[in-house]
Design a protein around this motif. Structure first.
Motif, PDB file in Angstrom:
ATOM      1  N   UNK A  52      10.305  82.546  57.260  1.00 18.85           N
ATOM      2  CA  UNK A  52       9.903  81.659  56.166  1.00 18.85           C
ATOM      3  C   UNK A  52       9.490  82.434  54.916  1.00 18.85           C
ATOM      4  N   UNK A  53       9.572  81.758  53.799  1.00 17.98           N
ATOM      5  CA  UNK A  53       9.102  82.328  52.536  1.00 17.98           C
ATOM      6  C   UNK A  53       8.708  81.168  51.632  1.00 17.98           C
ATOM      7  N   UNK A  54       7.654  81.332  50.893  1.00 18.84           N
ATOM      8  CA  UNK A  54       7.204  80.250  50.014  1.00 18.84           C
ATOM      9  C   UNK A  54       7.828  80.370  48.629  1.00 18.84           C
ATOM     10  N   UNK A  94       3.223  73.726  61.495  1.00 17.83           N
ATOM     11  CA  UNK A  94       1.778  73.604  61.721  1.00 17.83           C
ATOM     12  C   UNK A  94       1.112  72.790  60.612  1.00 17.83           C
ATOM     13  N   UNK A  95       1.363  73.148  59.360  1.00 13.97           N
ATOM     14  CA  UNK A  95       0.659  72.448  58.269  1.00 13.97           C
ATOM     15  C   UNK A  95       1.521  71.365  57.619  1.00 13.97           C
ATOM     16  N   UNK A  96       2.819  71.392  57.848  1.00 13.34           N
ATOM     17  CA  UNK A  96       3.697  70.406  57.213  1.00 13.34           C
ATOM     18  C   UNK A  96       4.084  70.735  55.785  1.00 13.34           C
ATOM     19  N   UNK A  97       3.549  71.814  55.224  1.00 17.60           N
ATOM     20  CA  UNK A  97       3.878  72.128  53.827  1.00 17.60           C
ATOM     21  C   UNK A  97       5.310  72.664  53.701  1.00 17.60           C
ATOM     22  N   UNK A  98       5.913  72.494  52.511  1.00 18.32           N
ATOM     23  CA  UNK A  98       7.294  72.943  52.351  1.00 18.32           C
ATOM     24  C   UNK A  98       7.414  74.471  52.351  1.00 18.32           C
ATOM     25  N   UNK A  99       8.456  74.956  52.977  1.00 21.10           N
ATOM     26  CA  UNK A  99       8.714  76.391  53.110  1.00 21.10           C
ATOM     27  C   UNK A  99      10.229  76.583  53.048  1.00 21.10           C
ATOM     28  N   UNK A 100      10.652  77.751  52.607  1.00 16.00           N
ATOM     29  CA  UNK A 100      12.072  78.092  52.680  1.00 16.00           C
ATOM     30  C   UNK A 100      12.347  78.871  53.964  1.00 16.00           C
ATOM     31  N   UNK A 101      13.469  78.563  54.608  1.00 18.57           N
ATOM     32  CA  UNK A 101      13.934  79.387  55.732  1.00 18.57           C
ATOM     33  C   UNK A 101      15.024  80.311  55.204  1.00 18.57           C
ATOM     34  N   UNK A 102      14.816  81.609  55.347  1.00 22.73           N
ATOM     35  CA  UNK A 102      15.809  82.599  54.918  1.00 22.73           C
ATOM     36  C   UNK A 102      16.507  83.090  56.181  1.00 22.73           C
ATOM     37  N   UNK A 152      17.370  77.156  53.510  1.00 24.35           N
ATOM     38  CA  UNK A 152      16.998  75.755  53.730  1.00 24.35           C
ATOM     39  C   UNK A 152      15.518  75.527  53.419  1.00 24.35           C
ATOM     40  N   UNK A 153      15.218  74.382  52.851  1.00 24.57           N
ATOM     41  CA  UNK A 153      13.813  73.973  52.705  1.00 24.57           C
ATOM     42  C   UNK A 153      13.437  73.168  53.942  1.00 24.57           C
ATOM     43  N   UNK A 164      17.805  77.466  46.702  1.00 19.18           N
ATOM     44  CA  UNK A 164      18.426  76.708  47.807  1.00 19.18           C
ATOM     45  C   UNK A 164      19.699  75.981  47.360  1.00 19.18           C
ATOM     46  N   UNK A 165      19.845  75.783  46.057  1.00 24.30           N
ATOM     47  CA  UNK A 165      21.049  75.103  45.542  1.00 24.30           C
ATOM     48  C   UNK A 165      22.211  76.098  45.416  1.00 24.30           C
ATOM     49  N   UNK A 166      21.950  77.273  44.831  1.00 24.04           N
ATOM     50  CA  UNK A 166      23.048  78.227  44.649  1.00 24.04           C
ATOM     51  C   UNK A 166      23.320  79.024  45.916  1.00 24.04           C
ATOM     52  N   UNK A 167      22.382  78.988  46.850  1.00 24.49           N
ATOM     53  CA  UNK A 167      22.578  79.664  48.133  1.00 24.49           C
ATOM     54  C   UNK A 167      22.296  78.677  49.262  1.00 24.49           C
TER      55      UNK A 167
END
Lengths: 264, 299, 264, 299
Positions: free
Chosen positions: B126-128, B149-157, B143-144, B136-139
């Motif tokens: 993950x990366x914030x 655990x917290x439900x907050x948005x994160x990027x999966x690389x 995935x977002x 996430x659009x050009x690549x």
């Protein structure tokens, strides 16, 4: 020889403005390739901030005992490691971005009215850009994590200052509003100032829309407006960007910018 | 009954033979420093194609050369420039604008996420940073999602697993204990991510020398070692020589002729002179010339 | 002085068996605290595997040129760093477990019929254990990632060999079956042998149920069965665990186990 | 106009004052080595309670002492033993069996996941090892989820953010550039995860000494430096002294009297003699005695 405040270049003025953004005791990344921010950070260090931890060519150092800076222009050069107090493995930056820098300077091919910026490229279709940029380097991550950051560009025109970036590589104030970063789920203080060869701009507190903060000596508000591609907030009273003091100019010229990169 | 330790030192041709069409290759260094150029030239000389190349976190003209020679199908990169020599490398810019190059667009944080996931045997990390950006659009490989655990948005690389990392360093012993001079940039991350690693070094040093400073061992165990003095030329070899600005400008000028005037001839001349005609690294050094090489001192 | 194969201890026998599991060129973690596996790995290194990369007290080294091993019993001791070819920062283990070791030795308070093991504790309620164990150390992660691993215990009784572990800290063959690890989504080759003071056990190919592989000299199959808390697969023919050769015994005693920890 | 660089060296009492009830504290070192014992004793002397303690990846009797003294509410640990001195530390074992201690049960891989998530500003980081084990059951803070890219099962290990890391190292300059002798164990990971760090060191060395070997700078910038020769005693201070086995066995014996016979008196005597009566670190060293201290050489 003493310099007089009457004669200084725009680059020296911008460097001096940037120098006032540095706080003592912070970690500060020194981008080697950008002469103006580099000179500004070193100026702060020499005059007001003896305790900053300079991140420089992948080392940490402190340079207050250096009487004169030898030139260094690149990130990868091994020669500045002679000053190192610590080596940083480049991937360690991703382990803790805040251990690299508390603040950052971000450039852009495009910058929009909310301070979002673009280093990816210009065009509507990512697969067929009209102008391919160099890429984000580490700006996306650093701007995300730092306490606050600064936008800096070397020219001020409508190609750069656009209503909406074609692509966003670094979030400023997103879709606008003081809570815009919070809504995106991102920390950090966002961009504080945008420094250009014409002026300094900040962000209006509620809307986070870009606002004229000061114009450089000899520049008119009209000139700024004409060269900005979005509607800029213009306060009733726009001061002049403060001139460097004699001591600041002297320090810049005699200890930091010996090769005169800021005087060209 | 005890056999001796086995040397991992191989020759240029054997090393080149480890690189094959279609592989994912990580190339160490940083911008104008520390690229394993003997192996980069091997890729071109052997006509290897369809590579996925993981360039150094900040790439440089080494990758532009591989793009120019038609070796790269997909490039993982955060920056393609040569600092003061050139803000955006010309073959990259042209290929990207024409849609001739697949690009895994990322910033340095995401770049190391992808390598770390590979090293850790994880599908993604993950990366914030990047939320609210166009990444996430050009690549679309990024995935977002919501943190479990917290439900907050994160990027999966996603993990990017190099089949082979080719790394330049100052020294190695014959057993693959590699020591850099300087920080070593992000080379450790590439070595950890890759299935195998070849270290191309200025000098093979005795094991006893390695043991004098074990903290300096940056890569504790590579699979093969290639000795090649001046092997990073035209880029810097930290501790040995600085970059050859004249040579780099010559290459960039050839690229600009192509980018601006669609004229590939200067590049073809460059290619012939420095890469295709010289059969070995020693041949290449002769073309460059010893006077130029010894002029690249650091002080 | 030459040792004869007729006289060796069970610990020497186990160490020799373990030594035959090491493959030349691998990375092999040497657990400092477990004398038998440590001696076994060093024996392999000295006699057959000059190219293993030994991970030892957070360093990598190669010891084939050491005529005699100085004793070292702990993970944290700085003295073995004198042999180091590289230092490992402990957190680097989590960056790439396979750069620490290709194989591993795992102990257990409990081990079940599918080779799952428990270092957490004994009892039904985690908050009120009847016997609290030391914890998993790095065994969970190493056993997950390595090519294959070995279970090793210093006693063989029904408290250790149970039908079902109260807690599992290291997965062996899960709920059984050759695809059990795959079903759990985990890589690695799982446990290959379980080595005890009575015998060596392996895992039947299809069920991955524990099976008697060999008994140590002087031990009967009946003894093993009586001391195992689950039904063990007993092949029709159970060989004796191979005795150390003279050279193995001599190397153990004269180069590795100078203090005689395996002879006590 | 230039002011001098500001020294970060503070005294024992000021350092102790930085630790407060209820904080999350990471304590560096490894098993019987490199714990910042002056600060550990400060915690006990000040009667600090309800700490969440992130022990070293493999913990040791330093944590057992804090459990015995009633300072710890919750412990993050993968192992609580003292190797050849003691397989499982007695106060930990007793407190855990009686349900008197909250335990964040994890293995070393998960442990560094939690610290890395903290350093990276992430809510959690993924880990594969632990699938099929009891960890998600005995530690409900760890969640099983599906990787957003491949869908395969992964564990989410939550970030643990220490308010303060207290780290023992050989040296620091006055400006917080810390250098370990030896590997430094997992101390770097704690320093990166924590909001602030105090380094307790054997010697404060000149900045010029640090600059002679910048690669040896393990923590590039801590918040405060406490000088305390023999400050890891009774544990090892790598490069300076080995552990004091006699002293550690004395403490373990006191613990065993409690664990086996519910007799706290030997521990109370230990506590009084070594921790409560000595008012300063120097007082402590006098109680231990210079003969003992100088006997702990490495060769």
């Amino acid at each position: 020889m003493t310099s007089t405040a009457a004669s200084f270049t725009t680059k020296e003025l911008m460097a001096t403005f940037i120098s006032h953004q540095v706080r003592d005791g912070e970690r500060v990344a020194v981008g080697a390739g950008l002469h103006v921010p580099r000179a500004g950070i070193l100026l702060a260090h020499m005059l007001r901030c003896p305790n900053v931890r300079l991140y420089l060519a992948m080392t940490f150092t402190n340079l207050i005992k250096e009487p004169k800076m030898e030139p260094f222009y690149t990130t990868y050069d091994i020669r500045p490691t002679k000053w190192a107090e610590a080596y940083v493995f480049h991937e360690d930056f991703q382990e803790k971005p805040r251990f690299i820098s508390d603040t950052f300077v971000v450039g852009g091919l495009q910058i929009d009215k909310f301070g979002n910026s673009n280093l990816i490229g210009v065009g509507k279709d990512f697969k067929h850009l009209t102008f391919r940029g160099p890429g984000a380097v580490g700006t996306t991550s650093m701007a995300h994590y730092v306490d606050r950051y600064y936008l800096f560009v070397q020219s001020h025109d409508k190609r750069i200052f656009v209503d909406k970036c074609d692509f966003i590589s670094t979030v400023g104030w997103g879709q606008g509003g003081a809570d815009s970063r919070k809504k995106l789920g991102i920390p950090g203080g966002g961009p504080v100032y945008c420094i250009t060869p014409l002026c300094v701009m900040d962000f209006e507190e509620k809307s986070k829309h870009m606002r004229l903060y000061s114009v450089h000596p000899g520049v008119t508000v009209q000139q700024v407006v004409e060269n900005t591609g979005f509607e800029l907030i213009i306060p009733s009273n726009v001061p002049e960007t403060p001139a460097p003091t004699d001591e600041e100019l002297r320090t810049l010229r005699e200890r930091i910018d010996l090769e005169g990169m800021l005087r060209k | 009954m005890i056999s001796e330790r086995k040397s991992l030192v191989i020759d240029e041709s054997t090393a080149g033979g480890m690189i094959r069409d279609g592989m994912t290759i990580a190339i160490g260094g940083f911008i104008n420093s520390s690229h394993p150029m003997v192996l980069v030239r091997q890729i071109i000389q052997r006509g290897i194609k369809n590579l996925t190349v993981v360039g150094a976190a900040s790439g440089g003209p080494d990758l532009d050369l591989l793009i120019a020679a038609g070796c790269i199908k997909k490039l993982v990169t955060t920056y393609m420039g040569a600092e003061h020599f050139c803000p955006i490398t010309p073959f990259f810019r042209t290929a990207a604008q024409r849609g001739e190059l697949e690009i895994f667009e990322c910033d340095e944080g995401m770049f190391y996420c992808a390598l770390r996931a590979a090293a850790q045997g994880l599908p993604s990390t993950p990366w914030k940073a990047g939320l609210g950006t166009s990444f996430p659009e050009v690549n679309p490989e990024i995935k977002v999602y919501s943190d479990p655990i917290t439900g907050e948005p994160v990027l999966a690389i996603p993990a990017i697993v190099p089949d082979l990392a080719i790394i330049y360093a100052a020294h190695s012993d014959a057993y693959g204990n590699v020591q850099h001079i300087g920080t070593g940039f992000g080379d450790r991350a590439m070595w950890r991510a890759a299935k195998r690693t070849i270290a191309q070094v200025e000098r093979v040093i005795p094991n006893e020398e390695v043991r004098k400073n074990p903290l300096a061992t940056s890569l504790y165990g590579v699979d093969a070692v290639l000795r090649a003095p001046y092997g990073a030329h035209p880029f810097a070899g930290p501790g040995y020589y600085i970059e050859d600005g004249i040579h780099i400008r010559e290459f960039i000028a050839a690229g600009n002729a192509y980018a601006k005037n669609n004229d590939r001839r200067p590049f073809e001349e460059y290619l012939q002179k420095y890469i295709l005609s010289p059969k070995t690294h020693e041949d290449y050094l002769e073309v460059v010339g010893i006077r130029r090489l010894v002029s690249l001192h650091e002080h």
